[in-house]
Design an enzyme around this catalytic site. Structure first.
Site: not given
Length: 469
Positions: A165, A373
């Protein structure tokens, strides 16, 4: 309601969030060690990851959870400062290598494919002291660390994530100051950090490509956070345009350079340049890539790894007063629909994941996609029977099936966040995403399956939803 044969069913964790052993066996401090030890209410109840789930000493317990679920894939991250205490290969910590070798070997022995993240927010403090992600020097440091990991573990690891991320890291650490180093510098450092994150990823991909790929035959990508967005008013042209900018500033900011042409989206460049000019800056606050850098960045991912949690509505919000900030540059206001089920910061919108996958397919040349995720939190004192949460997962899997079967999306792997309840950054232990409950008051840190774990195991066993599910 079966998924394609060979579909990958996984769960994910990250080093700082589960390992503990923050200074055990020669590990150096990371920025999260420093940040949490300073207190200052930056984290819920000043909690830390000093012990977390104790996975550094309790790996066998984690492995039992993995086997109980029947996972085909397990995503975990390496602690940079456990392997290289000062962030450089000047000193290599053999105990760190031993720990990760055991995880990798145990997974493979049990037929589980490791997906290994090199960097999941826990920069060695020694590198932060030299400027961290705001310094160009980090690009070389990261490349050397990646080279070390590829050469040490790449004979067995075939799925690599360089950076977790990067878009959220740049925003939350440098724009908001909620992550270490904890100094908000609105509208400027977010772009500087993002620029270096992209170049560091690209450089390490090239190292793998030129030095390791032929022999190791693995794949390298990065995991991009992406919420889906919809116009607040479907009939408003300005809201529709604002929604496109919201996607551009979040997902496309990283994906377009890496997957398409080595450069930022045009709308991002024009918006930041326009706002910078209004504010009296001599040039845009968004750094530019050189032509050479664009060539170096373009095409540096072997699959598309994305992390989805939630969806938001977007409204056009003009920046009149010259306020600094990424959202101000994008001229958007982002908010949830009040009718959506709310679990902490996650508004449950299962259809958002299908729309996101379709967008990725259409924008990025129909890539192979891994969801690295996706999950839903429980509050601090949950019951083991999390039936409501399981319903969120079940609806999500229905949407994934539609994406695969109807939209022809090349989704190959799904990883639930998370295998275990863990240290959820600023939320500490108050937000529980685990398939397994962890009792953080008990020194033994027992793992107990929630209902979701038992139901997920059935999905994996059947490679899909049963009958009328």
């Amino acid at each position: 309601m079966a998924f394609p044969a060979g579909f990958g069913w996984g769960a994910a964790t990250s080093a700082y969030q589960v390992e503990g052993g923050w200074d055990a066996d020669g590990k150096g401090p990371s920025v999260w060690d420093t940040f949490t030890h300073q207190g200052r209410e930056r984290v819920f109840k000043n909690q830390t990851g000093d012990v977390a789930c104790g996975s550094y000493t309790l790996w066998e317990e984690d492995l039992k959870c993995i086997k109980q679920l029947g996972l085909t894939h397990y995503r975990f991250s390496l602690s940079w400062s456990r392997l290289l205490p000062d962030g450089t290969t000047g000193f290599i910590n053999q105990k760190g290598i031993d720990y990760y070798n055991k995880i990798i070997d145990d997974l493979l022995t049990n037929g589980v494919t490791p997906i290994v993240t090199l960097y999941h927010f826990d920069l060695p403090q020694a590198l932060e002291d030299q400027g961290g992600w705001l310094s160009e020097a980090i690009i070389d440091s990261f490349d050397k660390y990646a080279w070390f990991c590829f050469s040490t573990f790449g004979d067995r690891v075939k799925h690599w994530i360089t950076i977790n991320e990067p878009n959220m890291l740049a925003l939350v650490a440098y724009e908001l100051g909620a992550f270490p180093p904890g100094v908000p510098q609105v509208g400027t450092k977010v772009y500087q950090a993002a620029h270096n994150l992209i170049k560091a990823h690209a450089r390490s991909w090239h190292s793998y490509d030129s030095l390791f790929r032929k022999e190791q035959k693995g794949m390298v990508s990065l995991s991009i956070f992406a919420g889906w967005v919809e116009p607040a008013d479907l009939n408003s042209v300005s809201d529709q345009e604002a929604t496109k900018r919201a996607i551009a500033f979040q997902l496309d900011f990283f994906a377009k350079p890496i997957f398409i042409d080595g450069d930022y989206p045009e709308v991002v460049k024009s918006q930041v340049a326009l706002m910078s000019k209004k504010q009296g800056y001599p040039s845009s606050r968004l750094p530019e890539f050189t032509e050479e850098e664009k060539k170096m960045i373009r095409g540096t991912a072997d699959f598309f790894a994305v992390q989805y949690y939630t969806t938001r509505l977007v409204k056009y919000q003009e920046s009149k007063k010259g306020e600094l900030g990424l959202l101000q540059d994008a001229e958007v206001k982002v908010f949830p629909d009040s009718s959506w089920i709310n679990l902490d910061w996650v508004y449950v919108v299962p259809w958002g994941i299908r729309k996101l996958l379709k967008y990725i397919k259409e924008t990025y040349n129909n890539p192979v996609i891994y969801i690295t995720e996706n999950g839903f939190p429980l509050d601090e004192a949950p019951s083991f029977d999390d039936t409501q949460r399981w319903e969120c997962f079940r609806q999500t899997f229905q949407e994934l099936l539609k994406a695969i079967q109807l939209d022809k999306v090349h989704l190959q792997v799904y990883c639930a966040w998370s295998l275990l309840d863990n240290f959820e950054w600023n939320k500490g232990y108050s937000s529980r995403f685990g398939l397994f409950h962890v009792d953080f008051e008990d020194p033994a840190r027992p793992r107990v399956p929630y209902t979701s774990a038992k139901e997920y195991a059935k999905i994996i066993r059947n490679n899909g939803l049963e009958g009328g599910q």
